[in-house]
Motif scaffolding. Structure first.
Motif, PDB file in Angstrom:
ATOM      1  N   ALA A 117       0.779  -1.655  -0.393  1.00 29.67           N
ATOM      2  CA  ALA A 117      -0.053   0.273   0.180  1.00 29.67           C
ATOM      3  C   ALA A 117       0.761   1.487   0.051  1.00 29.67           C
ATOM      4  CB  ALA A 117      -1.066   0.051   1.497  1.00 29.67           C
ATOM      5  N   ALA A 118       0.283   2.702  -0.693  1.00 34.09           N
ATOM      6  CA  ALA A 118       0.911   3.741  -0.320  1.00 34.09           C
ATOM      7  C   ALA A 118       0.456   4.483   0.404  1.00 34.09           C
ATOM      8  CB  ALA A 118       1.394   4.383  -1.822  1.00 34.09           C
ATOM      9  N   PRO A 119      -0.011   4.298   1.526  1.00 34.55           N
ATOM     10  CA  PRO A 119      -0.660   5.076   2.456  1.00 34.55           C
ATOM     11  C   PRO A 119       0.136   7.119   2.874  1.00 34.55           C
ATOM     12  CG  PRO A 119       0.486   3.962   4.193  1.00 34.55           C
ATOM     13  CD  PRO A 119       0.687   3.636   2.888  1.00 34.55           C
ATOM     14  N   ASP A 120      -0.491   7.760   2.047  1.00 35.10           N
ATOM     15  CA  ASP A 120      -0.657   9.508   2.570  1.00 35.10           C
ATOM     16  C   ASP A 120       0.194   9.496   4.138  1.00 35.10           C
ATOM     17  OD1 ASP A 120      -1.415   9.435   0.677  1.00 35.10           O
ATOM     18  OD2 ASP A 120      -3.801  10.564   1.244  1.00 35.10           O
ATOM     19  N   PRO A 121       0.799  10.851   3.470  1.00 36.60           N
ATOM     20  CA  PRO A 121       2.349  10.593   5.175  1.00 36.60           C
ATOM     21  C   PRO A 121       0.728  11.300   6.327  1.00 36.60           C
ATOM     22  CG  PRO A 121       2.575  12.082   3.011  1.00 36.60           C
ATOM     23  CD  PRO A 121       1.468  11.399   2.371  1.00 36.60           C
ATOM     24  N   GLU A 122       0.081  11.911   6.353  1.00 31.10           N
ATOM     25  CA  GLU A 122      -0.373  12.726   7.553  1.00 31.10           C
ATOM     26  C   GLU A 122      -0.820  10.682   7.939  1.00 31.10           C
ATOM     27  OE1 GLU A 122      -2.211  16.547   9.487  1.00 31.10           O
ATOM     28  OE2 GLU A 122      -3.267  15.763   7.799  1.00 31.10           O
ATOM     29  N   PRO A 123      -2.003  10.143   7.835  1.00 33.19           N
ATOM     30  CA  PRO A 123      -2.298   8.877   8.815  1.00 33.19           C
ATOM     31  C   PRO A 123      -1.051   8.350   8.863  1.00 33.19           C
ATOM     32  CG  PRO A 123      -3.708   9.421   6.224  1.00 33.19           C
ATOM     33  CD  PRO A 123      -2.610  10.733   7.141  1.00 33.19           C
ATOM     34  N   LEU A 124      -0.140   8.178   8.207  1.00 37.72           N
ATOM     35  CA  LEU A 124       0.721   7.452   8.391  1.00 37.72           C
ATOM     36  C   LEU A 124       1.001   7.683   9.585  1.00 37.72           C
ATOM     37  CD1 LEU A 124       2.497   4.851   8.187  1.00 37.72           C
ATOM     38  CD2 LEU A 124       4.134   6.405   6.759  1.00 37.72           C
ATOM     39  N   ALA A 125       1.519   9.338   9.877  1.00 36.34           N
ATOM     40  CA  ALA A 125       2.424  10.325  11.026  1.00 36.34           C
ATOM     41  C   ALA A 125       2.039   9.719  11.712  1.00 36.34           C
ATOM     42  CB  ALA A 125       2.725  11.594  10.424  1.00 36.34           C
ATOM     43  N   LEU A 126       0.380   9.680  12.192  1.00 32.61           N
ATOM     44  CA  LEU A 126      -0.631   9.919  13.504  1.00 32.61           C
ATOM     45  C   LEU A 126      -0.396   7.954  13.377  1.00 32.61           C
ATOM     46  CD1 LEU A 126      -3.657  12.247  11.756  1.00 32.61           C
ATOM     47  CD2 LEU A 126      -1.824  12.495  13.987  1.00 32.61           C
ATOM     48  N   ALA A 127      -0.289   7.100  12.861  1.00 33.34           N
ATOM     49  CA  ALA A 127      -0.326   5.464  13.410  1.00 33.34           C
ATOM     50  C   ALA A 127       0.835   5.182  13.954  1.00 33.34           C
ATOM     51  CB  ALA A 127      -0.757   4.750  12.019  1.00 33.34           C
ATOM     52  N   ARG A 128       1.504   6.120  13.201  1.00 31.00           N
ATOM     53  CA  ARG A 128       2.852   5.828  13.904  1.00 31.00           C
ATOM     54  C   ARG A 128       3.522   6.292  15.088  1.00 31.00           C
ATOM     55  NH1 ARG A 128       5.708   7.408   9.291  1.00 31.00           N
ATOM     56  NH2 ARG A 128       7.123   4.864   9.244  1.00 31.00           N
ATOM     57  N   ALA A 129       2.878   7.832  15.747  1.00 28.41           N
ATOM     58  CA  ALA A 129       3.024   8.007  16.649  1.00 28.41           C
ATOM     59  C   ALA A 129       2.160   7.954  17.691  1.00 28.41           C
ATOM     60  CB  ALA A 129       2.208   9.502  16.635  1.00 28.41           C
ATOM     61  N   ALA A 130       0.848   7.127  17.965  1.00 31.30           N
ATOM     62  CA  ALA A 130       0.127   6.195  18.297  1.00 31.30           C
ATOM     63  C   ALA A 130       0.543   5.182  18.887  1.00 31.30           C
ATOM     64  CB  ALA A 130      -1.613   5.877  17.594  1.00 31.30           C
ATOM     65  N   VAL A 131       1.336   4.388  17.965  1.00 34.97           N
ATOM     66  CA  VAL A 131       2.760   3.487  18.094  1.00 34.97           C
ATOM     67  C   VAL A 131       3.315   3.394  19.058  1.00 34.97           C
ATOM     68  CG1 VAL A 131       3.973   1.475  17.636  1.00 34.97           C
ATOM     69  CG2 VAL A 131       2.085   2.082  15.866  1.00 34.97           C
ATOM     70  N   HIS A 132       4.232   4.963  19.447  1.00 37.31           N
ATOM     71  CA  HIS A 132       4.790   5.310  20.023  1.00 37.31           C
ATOM     72  C   HIS A 132       4.639   5.145  21.297  1.00 37.31           C
ATOM     73  CE1 HIS A 132       8.100   5.475  16.887  1.00 37.31           C
ATOM     74  NE2 HIS A 132       7.462   6.326  16.204  1.00 37.31           N
ATOM     75  N   ARG A 133       3.316   6.016  21.325  1.00 41.67           N
ATOM     76  CA  ARG A 133       2.223   6.211  22.729  1.00 41.67           C
ATOM     77  C   ARG A 133       1.869   4.935  23.476  1.00 41.67           C
ATOM     78  NH1 ARG A 133      -0.225  10.091  19.547  1.00 41.67           N
ATOM     79  NH2 ARG A 133      -1.798   8.888  19.112  1.00 41.67           N
ATOM     80  N   LEU A 134       1.826   4.131  22.495  1.00 36.12           N
ATOM     81  CA  LEU A 134       1.591   2.342  23.412  1.00 36.12           C
ATOM     82  C   LEU A 134       3.222   2.040  23.671  1.00 36.12           C
ATOM     83  CD1 LEU A 134      -0.298   0.985  20.564  1.00 36.12           C
ATOM     84  CD2 LEU A 134      -1.219   1.950  22.915  1.00 36.12           C
ATOM     85  N   VAL A 135       4.345   2.725  23.238  1.00 38.54           N
ATOM     86  CA  VAL A 135       5.088   1.300  23.306  1.00 38.54           C
ATOM     87  C   VAL A 135       5.397   2.358  24.575  1.00 38.54           C
ATOM     88  CG1 VAL A 135       7.643   1.735  23.146  1.00 38.54           C
ATOM     89  CG2 VAL A 135       6.789   0.714  21.145  1.00 38.54           C
ATOM     90  N   ASP A 136       5.696   4.384  24.400  1.00 45.36           N
ATOM     91  CA  ASP A 136       5.969   4.397  25.902  1.00 45.36           C
ATOM     92  C   ASP A 136       5.674   4.232  26.844  1.00 45.36           C
ATOM     93  OD1 ASP A 136       8.229   6.417  24.122  1.00 45.36           O
ATOM     94  OD2 ASP A 136       6.509   7.626  23.723  1.00 45.36           O
ATOM     95  N   ALA A 137       4.310   4.087  27.066  1.00 48.45           N
ATOM     96  CA  ALA A 137       2.942   4.125  28.141  1.00 48.45           C
ATOM     97  C   ALA A 137       3.646   2.029  28.504  1.00 48.45           C
ATOM     98  CB  ALA A 137       1.986   3.628  27.380  1.00 48.45           C
ATOM     99  N   GLY A 138       4.393   1.380  27.856  1.00 49.82           N
ATOM    100  CA  GLY A 138       4.287   0.365  28.291  1.00 49.82           C
ATOM    101  C   GLY A 138       3.632  -0.649  27.974  1.00 49.82           C
ATOM    102  N   VAL A 139       2.675  -0.688  26.819  1.00 49.96           N
ATOM    103  CA  VAL A 139       2.022  -1.226  26.206  1.00 49.96           C
ATOM    104  C   VAL A 139       2.027  -2.446  25.273  1.00 49.96           C
ATOM    105  CG1 VAL A 139      -0.620  -1.236  25.380  1.00 49.96           C
ATOM    106  CG2 VAL A 139       0.023  -0.265  27.129  1.00 49.96           C
ATOM    107  N   VAL A 140       3.254  -1.665  24.337  1.00 53.61           N
ATOM    108  CA  VAL A 140       3.737  -2.918  23.697  1.00 53.61           C
ATOM    109  C   VAL A 140       4.909  -2.335  23.090  1.00 53.61           C
ATOM    110  CG1 VAL A 140       1.286  -3.117  22.035  1.00 53.61           C
ATOM    111  CG2 VAL A 140       3.080  -1.730  21.969  1.00 53.61           C
ATOM    112  N   ARG A 141       5.650  -3.518  22.591  1.00 55.88           N
ATOM    113  CA  ARG A 141       7.369  -3.676  22.378  1.00 55.88           C
ATOM    114  C   ARG A 141       7.331  -4.100  21.312  1.00 55.88           C
ATOM    115  NH1 ARG A 141      11.018  -7.299  23.088  1.00 55.88           N
ATOM    116  NH2 ARG A 141       9.164  -8.858  23.384  1.00 55.88           N
ATOM    117  N   LEU A 142       7.642  -3.314  20.481  1.00 58.04           N
ATOM    118  CA  LEU A 142       7.727  -3.478  19.272  1.00 58.04           C
ATOM    119  C   LEU A 142       9.342  -4.193  18.962  1.00 58.04           C
ATOM    120  CD1 LEU A 142       7.875   0.052  17.398  1.00 58.04           C
ATOM    121  CD2 LEU A 142       6.795  -1.921  17.240  1.00 58.04           C
TER     122      LEU A 142
END
Length: 365
Positions: A214-239
């Protein structure tokens, strides 16, 4: 009964603008609410246990939605109306058509809410009801969940009854919180919370921005990536890094063939088998797969042209994996975007537990 009456009053005020409902069952809903109240007031503790959702107002997707809502009604829910879906002759783009006209995104009326569970997502996002049913054949729960900023769960193919002859469409739900979605899941699956496998945090996860095609647009991609970082920072997931990048085959040809009567399905079966193999390999090393939910922001009511909003969702209708969209924040247009979480088959409880924990730790928006 008061809760149902309040929901009906909210719908009466808001729906002429939002157009989330095709039908509102005011009189019937109030009669049903009174019956539930009487049962609770006159019943034993066991009666209360049989009505764990006593008096909760819900919306059901489309004119036939009541047929799939049986377990919810048996648990005490009160259906207040049928929500909008794309109207007759609507092309693949995701519009909804309610009794008062075109369904609008509650964040921006000039944008679509996504679909086909359009009205269900709008009704929940606007606070008209706490829970609405949906069905998801290519992203029809997850895309409107992402574009309206709510939680949207699609269950594993075949785990709950579905009228879809292709097996691509699975039931789902739209709620404001993962806790509400978890209650829905326990009721419709008849799986007690005590039977759910324990989850240790952080849960291992693989991030894929595009699933390899797929080729997602930059903004929804950046928002999703930021959401992942919040999950990582909160200790919910580990990449974790997979042994090889996740490169799925584009499922579009397979999905379209499976939906076309009389089509030659040889290529569809090849794509499905190869993607299943690659997903099995990924889930042997990680508990979750994380992606953006939709490749674009909500588009206008004339549609986005040739861009498929399903690009990142329909792979998991073909594979059958359960998937959930979680709000990932807001774009510069003022509309929400989504983060998609995908789990191994039959692990709906894992998805819901992870998102509940993210909400508890303040890692959601």
């Amino acid at each position: 009964m008061d809760v149902v009456a309040e929901a009906l009053e909210r719908i009466g005020r808001a729906d002429p603008v939002l157009c989330a409902f095709t039908e509102v069952w005011g009189g019937e809903a109030l009669r049903r609410a009174a019956e539930v109240d009487a049962r609770v007031a006159g019943g034993s503790p066991e009666e209360g246990e049989r009505l764990p959702l006593a008096g909760v107002p819900i919306a059901v997707k489309g004119h036939s939605g009541l047929r799939a809502a049986g377990p919810l009604l048996a648990a005490g829910c009160v259906a207040v109306g049928a929500t909008s879906v794309p109207g007759p002759g609507t092309p693949w783009q995701t519009w909804g058509l309610g009794a008062h006209g075109r369904t609008v995104n509650p964040w921006r009326a000039d944008r679509t809410p996504g679909g086909s569970s359009a009205g269900s997502a709008v009704a929940v996002a606007a606070g008209l009801v706490p829970l609405a049913t949906g069905s998801d054949g290519a992203g029809s729960v997850r895309i409107p969940a992402a574009w309206c900023g709510v939680v949207g769960l699609k269950v594993t193919a075949g785990r709950l009854p579905s009228p879809d002859r292709t097996g691509l469409a699975a039931p789902g739900v739209l709620t404001r919180t993962a806790a509400d979605a978890a209650v829905w899941w326990r009721v419709v699956s008849e799986q007690p919370a005590a039977d759910e496998a324990p989850v240790s945090f952080p849960v291992t996860a693989v991030w894929s921005p595009d699933l390899g095609f797929a080729a997602p647009d930059p903004e929804p991609l950046a928002l999703a990536r930021a959401a992942v970082h919040r999950l990582v920072d909160a200790g919910v997931v580990r990449l974790v890094r997979p042994s090889a990048p996740l490169l799925l085959l584009d499922p579009a040809p397979a999905w379209l063939s499976l939906r076309t009567p009389g089509a030659d399905l040889a290529d569809a079966h090849r794509i499905r088998a190869e993607n299943d193999r690659r997903l099995d390999l990924l889930f042997s090393a990680a508990g979750l797969l994380l992606t953006p939910t939709a490749p674009t922001a909500p588009h206008g009511h004339d549609g986005p042209g040739d861009v498929y909003s399903t690009a990142l969702t329909w792979a998991f209708n073909v594979s059958g994996h359960p998937a959930l969209s979680l709000s990932a924040g807001f774009g510069t247009d003022g509309c929400p975007a989504g983060l998609q979480l995908v789990a191994p088959r039959a692990r709906e409880a894992l998805l819901l537990t992870v998102v509940r924990e993210a909400e508890r730790r303040g890692a959601t928006v």
